[in-house]
Design an enzyme around this catalytic site. Sequence first.
Site: not given
Length: 311
Positions: A196, A198, A268, A278
């Site tokens: 996507h 941002d 990204h 994570r």
Amino acid sequence: MAVFSIVSVTLVILPPVITFDNWLTACYPDRNKKPQSVEPVKTKEEQLRWRAVNQLKSLAEMGVRVIQTTQQLGGKKRVLAEGFASPMECLVLSEITKLAAVEGDGYKHNTSPHTPAENFQGVTLGRAGLMVHAHLIDDAALELILEVTDLCRDFVERHFNLQEPLYFTFTHLVCRTARPEMSFNRSMSDLSHAVHVDNCLLQDSGDCLRHPPAYTFRDYSAILYLNSEFKGGEFIFTHDQSGMSYESAVNPECGRLVGFSSGPDNPHGVLPVLEGSRCAIGMWFTHDRRHKEVERTLAELLLKKIEAGQI
């Protein structure tokens, strides 16, 4: 950095009597009053120069260093750096995220908004402030979040030599946790976070549309990683929306930061988290102060009230 402790609790949902509105009313009864105007003591150029000098001093004291440049990351306005948090600070920030987390935070409480193979948890600054106000976590923990993320913002400003200050628009502490029962033979195309951009809506054609619901006011983005004790979960820069090929990949480690411009130059995503949790802090910035993060301002005011003994 402040010395801190965390009050151990098992509940992640605050008591119903503590609401955001109650918190605002209790802490900031004069918040609707217009502030008195203050004459600036420096020109804009002097203010920016003073800001830059202090940012560079703080970054040097922390030992922050660039480990990959835009060229090495295969794109435009990209950087990878480390030294933003110590192992102990990373541990504390990770534990805050797990302790105060809301399942599916930011995604209408959908616990698996990106893939059914992972659970998503998040904490906003507003929630962290509420927990401090309720004495569920120490105020120094909130101070740590603000200090570390301020350092990240300062680095982005200075590395990209920005001539206008960046304002936070959103700060999000998040953990993505693999669901063991779904990790076996999981496809690598089942991304932890789909590719996507941002500040615009990425289309199958590769075009990126800058209109709502995209956050079109975002100018720069950064992610600070808090741990590496998991399998998978690499951050990728890629123009391949499947994520099967990419220009560069970042292996998360404590204190490591990836920063980049928020526009269509930098699509990204995140590769599948195959094992473990994570944890990271996502930060989004703007040059437009009209979109400043309200929850950050309130968190800063809360800490000032506590320091002054007013809470």
